[in-house]
Scaffold this active site. Sequence first.
Site, short mmCIF file in Angstrom:
data_model
loop_
_atom_site.label_atom_id
_atom_site.label_comp_id
_atom_site.label_asym_id
_atom_site.label_seq_id
_atom_site.Cartn_x
_atom_site.Cartn_y
_atom_site.Cartn_z
N ASP A 65 32.30 38.44 24.04
CA ASP A 65 33.53 37.61 23.54
C ASP A 65 34.28 38.12 24.42
OD1 ASP A 65 35.22 36.44 22.49
OD2 ASP A 65 35.56 38.29 20.16
N HIS A 66 34.32 36.51 24.64
CA HIS A 66 35.01 36.85 25.89
C HIS A 66 36.50 36.96 25.93
CE1 HIS A 66 32.67 36.14 29.27
NE2 HIS A 66 31.48 35.49 28.21
N ARG A 67 37.36 36.90 24.97
CA ARG A 67 38.47 37.41 24.42
C ARG A 67 38.41 38.54 24.84
NH1 ARG A 67 39.20 34.98 18.68
NH2 ARG A 67 36.62 35.97 18.55
N VAL A 68 37.57 39.14 24.86
CA VAL A 68 37.67 40.73 24.84
C VAL A 68 37.17 41.76 25.86
CG1 VAL A 68 36.92 43.05 23.72
CG2 VAL A 68 37.19 41.27 22.44
#
Length: 77
Positions: free
Chosen positions: A49-52
């Site tokens: 998850d590229h938000r994380v």
Amino acid sequence: MFGVDRFDAILPPGTGAIMVVGASEPTVVATKDGRIGMKSQMQVNVTADHRVIYGADLAQFLQTLAKIIEDPKDLTF
């Protein structure tokens, strides 16, 4: 464990990343001197998850993992 050479993992909710490792298989490869040889290879896949997880950090982790797998003596002191 079951001889599966590749597969994709689905990231469960609330998880930053998941890594899957396929079985190693003998593969025909080109050597550094331009010859043909056999080498055992396996596929490693990471879903993140590229938000994380920042993608560049994940790529650096995979480079380090590849170096350790290819030359495990680096794990000893």
